[in-house]
Every structure is written in structure tokens, then in C-alpha cells.
Design an enzyme around this catalytic site. Structure first.
Site, PDB file in Angstrom:
ATOM      1  CG  ASN A   8      -1.697   1.255   1.408  1.00  0.00           C
ATOM      2  OD1 ASN A   8      -1.758   2.076   0.482  1.00  0.00           O
ATOM      3  ND2 ASN A   8      -2.310   1.432   2.569  1.00  0.00           N
ATOM      4  CG  HIS A  91      -5.594   1.836   5.378  1.00  0.00           C
ATOM      5  ND1 HIS A  91      -5.133   2.842   6.199  1.00  0.00           N
ATOM      6  CD2 HIS A  91      -4.571   0.979   5.215  1.00  0.00           C
ATOM      7  CE1 HIS A  91      -3.867   2.597   6.506  1.00  0.00           C
ATOM      8  NE2 HIS A  91      -3.500   1.472   5.915  1.00  0.00           N
ATOM      9  N   GLY A 171       2.870   2.476  10.575  1.00  0.00           N
ATOM     10  CA  GLY A 171       3.798   3.587  10.373  1.00  0.00           C
ATOM     11  C   GLY A 171       4.562   3.997  11.620  1.00  0.00           C
TER      12      GLY A 171
HETATM   13  P1  13P Z   1       3.429   0.500   7.441  1.00  0.00           P
HETATM   14  O1  13P Z   1       3.905  -0.825   6.878  1.00  0.00           O
HETATM   15  O2  13P Z   1       4.161   1.674   6.883  1.00  0.00           O
HETATM   16  O3  13P Z   1       3.361   0.464   8.919  1.00  0.00           O
HETATM   17  O4  13P Z   1       1.910   0.680   6.920  1.00  0.00           O
HETATM   18  C1  13P Z   1       1.019  -0.349   7.081  1.00  0.00           C
HETATM   19  C2  13P Z   1      -0.217  -0.038   6.347  1.00  0.00           C
HETATM   20  O5  13P Z   1      -0.955   0.862   6.699  1.00  0.00           O
HETATM   21  C3  13P Z   1      -0.517  -0.841   5.147  1.00  0.00           C
HETATM   22  O6  13P Z   1      -1.826  -0.628   4.721  1.00  0.00           O
END
Ligand code: 13P
Length: 247
Positions: A8, A91, A171
Site C-alpha cells: 500500500n 484502511h 507507520g
Molecule cells: P506500514 O507498513 O508503513 O506500517 O503501513 C502499514 C499499512 O498501513 C498498510 O496498509
């Protein structure tokens, strides 16, 4: 069941970064499904660029309506028309930043599945909910509300996928432990089977939240984890490639 590495990209990458991604991507022999959801504006470019590779391209969001006067929205039938194969629905960034509630998400799931688009339906608890011992309840509610009215046998194998993405792990670099993720996935499978009577062998469950090559092995070896939905680490072709080799 097939295994999945899904990127993503969120609102990242320009055309030059996309070339860098492809120059270090080596997925010819990958044993898993390899999917990427770029920004919507880059979807046609990515579909062209991915020709001849195993990479499938999807959208990060769709409109609950098929067509009409909905300025700025993405039609699922138009996305399918240009060759996108899947969409994300629910999401946590859509839920929290754009106030998408369970009712809206449920409409989106129905619209996508009815059109024949694959759906990755995302669920996950906030940190405070985990701390208060509410993880299972939150996940159950999100699934029952988001998938309300989805009938067993109303979609093909692999058309509906669920991503468990704990909000506190997205994140942040703070990944769920393999045990935490496995526990949540087992719970999700039980809710799908017992409450919705959906054949869970046909519904891949992906983990998402700070997945990277260095921590993926423990997560992806869990019994109920069929793949990963990856944000930051999916932006680089070599990290994406490494993940496809780990699964
Ligand atoms: P990260 O892998 O950057 O933590 O993001 C996860 C995410 O939101 C995938 O949809």
C-alpha cells in the site's frame, strides 16, 4: 491457500521513484501473489509498467456508488475497466482521517464484490482499545458491521481478503509480536466462520503494521497469517522482493 505480499503505497512516490522501484524489483520466481496499490492517479501508469511481471495493481479506495455525480471519487467499474484487480476498503487512515464509518464501508464492500473486484477489508484496534482488553470485541464489531449482508458462496475464493492492521503498529515501527498477530487472526477466522458462516479457508488473512524484511519471518510463519499488507517497506523494490522471498 495462496500467500500474498501486498504493497500500500499511500500518497507516496512520483514517476521517478516508481522507476527506481521497478529497477530493483525481482519477483519473477515469487511463489506468492504480488500486489501493489499506488496513488489512484498512477494506477494506469503502473498497470502499463507492470506488464510482463507478476505484479497486480489495485486502488486504495473506491466509491460506494458505481457511477454518477460523485466528484473526486473512484468508480469500481472504471477501475476494473482499466485493469485494476483489487481495492482496499476500511484502511484505518480512511476510517480516522476521512470519517469512513462501518455503514459506508459495508456499502463499499458490497459494491466492489458485486462488481467482481477483489477486496482487502481492513480492521484493527487502537492502542487504547488493546490496553483496555477490547481488541477481540473491536475486531468482531468491525467485521460484523463491515461485512453485514455478505452471504456465504456469494463471492469466489480469494475475492475477499481481510487485513488485520493494529492502528498502533501502522507507520510507527512498533510491530505486533507474532503471537499478538496470530491471536488476532485466529479470532478473525473464528468470527468469520461462526458469526458469518463464511468459509474461512477461502478468505486470506493478511497482517499489516510496520512489516519489513527484518521482522517478517516470525509473522509470516504463523498458522493463520497468509500474507502481509505493507506500507513503508513496500516502496522499495528490493525490500518488496525480500518479503516475497520470506513468505
Ligand atoms: P506500514 O507498513 O508503513 O506500517 O503501513 C502499514 C499499512 O498501513 C498498510 O496498509
Amino acid at each position: 491457500m495462496k500467500k500474498y505480499i501486498v504493497g500500500n503505497w499511500k500518497m507516496n512516490h512520483n514517476l521517478s521513484n516508481i522507476e527506481d522501484f521497478f529497477s530493483s524489483l525481482k519477483i519473477e520466481g515469487a511463489q506468492c501473489e504480488t500486489w501493489v496499490a499506488p496513488q489512484a492517479i498512477h494506477v494506469p501508469h503502473l498497470i502499463e509498467r507492470a506488464k510482463g511481471t507478476n505484479l497486480k495493481i489495485g486502488v486504495q479506495n473506491i466509491c460506494e456508488h458505481e457511477k454518477g455525480a460523485f466528484t473526486g471519487e473512484i468508480s469500481v467499474t472504471s477501475a476494473l475497466d482499466i485493469g485494476a484487480t483489487f481495492c482496499l476498503v476500511g484502511h484505518s487512515e480512511r476510517r480516522s482521517l476521512y470519517n469512513e464509518d462501518d455503514d459506508l464501508l459495508n456499502k463499499k464492500v458490497h459494491t466492489a464484490l458485486n462488481s467482481g473486484m477483489k477486496v482487502i477489508f481492513c480492521v484493527g484496534e487502537q492502542l487504547i482499545e488493546r490496553q483496555n482488553g477490547m481488541t477481540n470485541k473491536v475486531l468482531k464489531n468491525q467485521i460484523l458491521e463491515g461485512l453485514e449482508g455478505i452471504k456465504p458462496n456469494s463471492f469466489q475464493d480469494g475475492q475477499l481478503l481481510i487485513a488485520y492492521e493494529p492502528v498502533w503498529a501502522i507507520g510507527t515501527g512498533e510491530v505486533a509480536t507474532p503471537e499478538q498477530a496470530q491471536q488476532a487472526h485466529a479470532h478473525i477466522r473464528a468470527v468469520l466462520a461462526v458469526e458469518l458462516r463464511l468459509e474461512t479457508k477461502e478468505i486470506p488473512l493478511l497482517y499489516g503494521g510496520s512489516v519489513k524484511p527484518a521482522n517478517a519471518e516470525g509473522l509470516l510463519s504463523q498458522k493463520d497469517i497468509d500474507g502481509a499488507l505493507v506500507g513503508g517497506a513496500s516502496l522499495k523494490g528490493d525490500d518488496f522482493t525480500k518479503l516475497t522471498n520470506i513468505i
